[in-house]
Design an enzyme around this catalytic site. Sequence first.
Site, PDB file in Angstrom:
ATOM      1  N   LYS A  65      -5.260 -40.337 -26.522  1.00 29.66           N
ATOM      2  CA  LYS A  65      -6.056 -40.715 -27.697  1.00 29.66           C
ATOM      3  C   LYS A  65      -6.470 -39.502 -28.548  1.00 29.66           C
ATOM      4  O   LYS A  65      -6.588 -39.605 -29.762  1.00 29.66           O
ATOM      5  CB  LYS A  65      -7.305 -41.498 -27.264  1.00 29.66           C
ATOM      6  CG  LYS A  65      -6.962 -42.868 -26.673  1.00 29.66           C
ATOM      7  CD  LYS A  65      -8.218 -43.646 -26.349  1.00 29.66           C
ATOM      8  CE  LYS A  65      -7.882 -44.936 -25.619  1.00 29.66           C
ATOM      9  NZ  LYS A  65      -9.050 -45.768 -25.362  1.00 29.66           N
ATOM     10  N   ASP A 101     -12.155 -49.094 -30.186  1.00 30.11           N
ATOM     11  CA  ASP A 101     -12.785 -49.292 -28.868  1.00 30.11           C
ATOM     12  C   ASP A 101     -14.257 -49.695 -28.995  1.00 30.11           C
ATOM     13  O   ASP A 101     -14.733 -50.607 -28.328  1.00 30.11           O
ATOM     14  CB  ASP A 101     -12.683 -48.012 -28.022  1.00 30.11           C
ATOM     15  CG  ASP A 101     -11.265 -47.764 -27.527  1.00 30.11           C
ATOM     16  OD1 ASP A 101     -10.515 -48.741 -27.334  1.00 30.11           O
ATOM     17  OD2 ASP A 101     -10.909 -46.585 -27.318  1.00 30.11           O
ATOM     18  N   GLY A 126     -21.797 -40.834 -18.537  1.00 27.73           N
ATOM     19  CA  GLY A 126     -20.515 -40.185 -18.793  1.00 27.73           C
ATOM     20  C   GLY A 126     -20.470 -39.615 -20.199  1.00 27.73           C
ATOM     21  O   GLY A 126     -21.098 -40.159 -21.116  1.00 27.73           O
ATOM     22  N   ALA A 127     -19.748 -38.501 -20.353  1.00 21.75           N
ATOM     23  CA  ALA A 127     -19.689 -37.838 -21.666  1.00 21.75           C
ATOM     24  C   ALA A 127     -18.253 -37.485 -22.040  1.00 21.75           C
ATOM     25  O   ALA A 127     -18.005 -36.478 -22.690  1.00 21.75           O
ATOM     26  CB  ALA A 127     -20.562 -36.585 -21.642  1.00 21.75           C
ATOM     27  N   ALA A 130     -14.385 -41.901 -23.501  1.00 19.65           N
ATOM     28  CA  ALA A 130     -14.821 -43.301 -23.543  1.00 19.65           C
ATOM     29  C   ALA A 130     -16.191 -43.409 -24.209  1.00 19.65           C
ATOM     30  O   ALA A 130     -16.441 -44.316 -25.010  1.00 19.65           O
ATOM     31  CB  ALA A 130     -14.856 -43.870 -22.129  1.00 19.65           C
ATOM     32  N   ASN A 150     -25.040 -37.219 -18.023  1.00 25.97           N
ATOM     33  CA  ASN A 150     -23.799 -36.715 -17.431  1.00 25.97           C
ATOM     34  C   ASN A 150     -24.114 -35.685 -16.359  1.00 25.97           C
ATOM     35  O   ASN A 150     -25.130 -34.994 -16.432  1.00 25.97           O
ATOM     36  CB  ASN A 150     -22.928 -36.064 -18.527  1.00 25.97           C
ATOM     37  CG  ASN A 150     -21.469 -36.007 -18.128  1.00 25.97           C
ATOM     38  OD1 ASN A 150     -20.945 -36.985 -17.596  1.00 25.97           O
ATOM     39  ND2 ASN A 150     -20.813 -34.896 -18.364  1.00 25.97           N
ATOM     40  N   ARG A 151     -23.222 -35.603 -15.326  1.00 26.83           N
ATOM     41  CA  ARG A 151     -23.397 -34.564 -14.290  1.00 26.83           C
ATOM     42  C   ARG A 151     -23.405 -33.202 -14.973  1.00 26.83           C
ATOM     43  O   ARG A 151     -24.283 -32.380 -14.744  1.00 26.83           O
ATOM     44  CB  ARG A 151     -22.231 -34.614 -13.297  1.00 26.83           C
ATOM     45  CG  ARG A 151     -22.232 -35.785 -12.369  1.00 26.83           C
ATOM     46  CD  ARG A 151     -21.108 -35.699 -11.391  1.00 26.83           C
ATOM     47  NE  ARG A 151     -19.817 -35.503 -12.053  1.00 26.83           N
ATOM     48  CZ  ARG A 151     -18.651 -35.686 -11.485  1.00 26.83           C
ATOM     49  NH1 ARG A 151     -18.587 -36.051 -10.211  1.00 26.83           N
ATOM     50  NH2 ARG A 151     -17.526 -35.494 -12.132  1.00 26.83           N
ATOM     51  N   TYR A 223     -12.460 -52.674 -16.104  1.00 21.85           N
ATOM     52  CA  TYR A 223     -12.419 -54.071 -15.661  1.00 21.85           C
ATOM     53  C   TYR A 223     -11.624 -54.184 -14.365  1.00 21.85           C
ATOM     54  O   TYR A 223     -10.788 -53.334 -14.055  1.00 21.85           O
ATOM     55  CB  TYR A 223     -11.850 -54.996 -16.741  1.00 21.85           C
ATOM     56  CG  TYR A 223     -10.378 -54.793 -17.022  1.00 21.85           C
ATOM     57  CD1 TYR A 223      -9.957 -53.932 -18.027  1.00 21.85           C
ATOM     58  CD2 TYR A 223      -9.415 -55.471 -16.281  1.00 21.85           C
ATOM     59  CE1 TYR A 223      -8.613 -53.749 -18.293  1.00 21.85           C
ATOM     60  CE2 TYR A 223      -8.061 -55.290 -16.546  1.00 21.85           C
ATOM     61  CZ  TYR A 223      -7.674 -54.425 -17.544  1.00 21.85           C
ATOM     62  OH  TYR A 223      -6.336 -54.244 -17.786  1.00 21.85           O
TER      63      TYR A 223
HETATM   64  P1  ATR Z   1     -12.691 -40.458 -20.404  1.00 18.80           P
HETATM   65  O1  ATR Z   1     -11.958 -39.796 -21.516  1.00 18.80           O
HETATM   66  O2  ATR Z   1     -12.041 -41.700 -19.876  1.00 18.80           O
HETATM   67  O3  ATR Z   1     -14.139 -40.709 -20.717  1.00 18.80           O
HETATM   68  P2  ATR Z   1     -13.075 -37.963 -18.966  1.00 18.80           P
HETATM   69  O4  ATR Z   1     -13.114 -37.193 -20.237  1.00 18.80           O
HETATM   70  O5  ATR Z   1     -12.263 -37.416 -17.842  1.00 18.80           O
HETATM   71  O6  ATR Z   1     -12.577 -39.456 -19.162  1.00 18.80           O
HETATM   72  O7  ATR Z   1     -14.589 -38.167 -18.478  1.00 18.80           O
HETATM   73  C1  ATR Z   1     -14.906 -38.734 -17.278  1.00 18.80           C
HETATM   74  C2  ATR Z   1     -16.424 -38.837 -17.187  1.00 18.80           C
HETATM   75  O8  ATR Z   1     -16.738 -39.414 -15.906  1.00 18.80           O
HETATM   76  C3  ATR Z   1     -17.151 -37.510 -17.269  1.00 18.80           C
HETATM   77  O9  ATR Z   1     -18.342 -37.699 -18.003  1.00 18.80           O
HETATM   78  C4  ATR Z   1     -17.469 -37.211 -15.791  1.00 18.80           C
HETATM   79  O10 ATR Z   1     -18.617 -36.422 -15.597  1.00 18.80           O
HETATM   80  P3  ATR Z   1     -18.553 -34.788 -15.661  1.00 18.80           P
HETATM   81  O11 ATR Z   1     -18.265 -34.434 -17.066  1.00 18.80           O
HETATM   82  O12 ATR Z   1     -19.897 -34.354 -15.225  1.00 18.80           O
HETATM   83  O13 ATR Z   1     -17.444 -34.418 -14.696  1.00 18.80           O
HETATM   84  C5  ATR Z   1     -17.730 -38.604 -15.291  1.00 18.80           C
HETATM   85  N1  ATR Z   1     -17.613 -38.731 -13.828  1.00 18.80           N
HETATM   86  C6  ATR Z   1     -16.499 -38.740 -13.074  1.00 18.80           C
HETATM   87  N2  ATR Z   1     -16.793 -38.922 -11.758  1.00 18.80           N
HETATM   88  C7  ATR Z   1     -18.155 -39.031 -11.696  1.00 18.80           C
HETATM   89  C8  ATR Z   1     -19.091 -39.235 -10.630  1.00 18.80           C
HETATM   90  N3  ATR Z   1     -18.696 -39.365  -9.349  1.00 18.80           N
HETATM   91  N4  ATR Z   1     -20.408 -39.296 -10.942  1.00 18.80           N
HETATM   92  C9  ATR Z   1     -20.827 -39.175 -12.220  1.00 18.80           C
HETATM   93  N5  ATR Z   1     -19.998 -38.987 -13.274  1.00 18.80           N
HETATM   94  C10 ATR Z   1     -18.686 -38.915 -13.016  1.00 18.80           C
END
Ligand code: ATR
Length: 281
Positions: A65, A101, A126-127, A130, A150-151, A223
């Site tokens: 994307k 989206d 999450g950041a 998505a 976010n973590r 989903y």
């Molecule tokens: P996408 O583009 O689908 O959003 P991405 O850019 O890889 O995918 O982002 C994945 C997100 O899931 C990130 O925000 C990630 O947190 P970090 O940036 O702190 O790594 C989050 N994520 C993945 N596994 C996680 C977990 N076990 N607990 C909390 N957040 C998680």
Amino acid sequence: MKYFAVIGHPVAHSRSPIIHQAFAKQFGHEIAYARLHAAPGGFADVLAAFQAAGGHGVNVTLPFKIEAYAICSEVSNRAKSAAAVNTIAFSKGELIGDNTDGLGLVDDLSGRLGLRLEGLSVLICGAGGATRGVIAPLFEAGCRHIRVVNRDVQKAKQLCIDINNVPHHEALDACSYSDLQTLKSSQGFDVLINATSAGLAGQRLDVPDAMFAKSRLAYDMVYAAKPTVFMQQAMHAGCAESSDGLGMLVGQAAHAYALWHGVMPQTAQVYKDLRAAIDGQ
Ligand code: ATR
């Protein structure tokens, strides 16, 4: 006959051909809609070959994307704030990009789930991409406050800085999961959204039970046939309602269909049929 495709890696699982054919039936349109696999680094070539072969447009799914955003000659404001494109229309040799989206999410929340979004506060976990894709449409639909947890809190803060062309963006902020633990109980959120990939690894999020219990809806963008880890966590904690992201998938497809064909399809029956097919697997 008009030709469309979804490009991704992987792409074999994509439901987009089924959804678009169901929409086409509503209008008596004749379309072909294929799944096209691109290897990492191969997106531009697959896209160009499909365009050269007479394609009318493509949907773009993970992980392309952001690349799709970079390659388009024109992009919508929504795509700009997401810095990502999920729908491309080929027009006079140009690539016109949009991101549907967030519209799909808003439609699912306000339509199928009957939420009035005006004035609501939303926590998005999450950041990544998505999250980026849904913030502007949520604000445009009237949400009052969006917090991104976010973590990696720096990534969440950067996302808030990047999304600077959104109205009311001052009501967008970031925090860490430990910050959530120390919030007062009065600082709950109306809607909790999971936009992380944690559930795919079977992992729960560090969101306090009390926060789930106070919220009206826990929505997982992913989903599945069974309630996702996030939905289970929410329901065990006493959240009023939970949903997975199948309706968002159908909604984003409906808006892509409208961009390509100029007519907005009905989504309710398509959602029901897809739900039955997925749950019955
Ligand atoms: P996408 O583009 O689908 O959003 P991405 O850019 O890889 O995918 O982002 C994945 C997100 O899931 C990130 O925000 C990630 O947190 P970090 O940036 O702190 O790594 C989050 N994520 C993945 N596994 C996680 C977990 N076990 N607990 C909390 N957040 C998680």
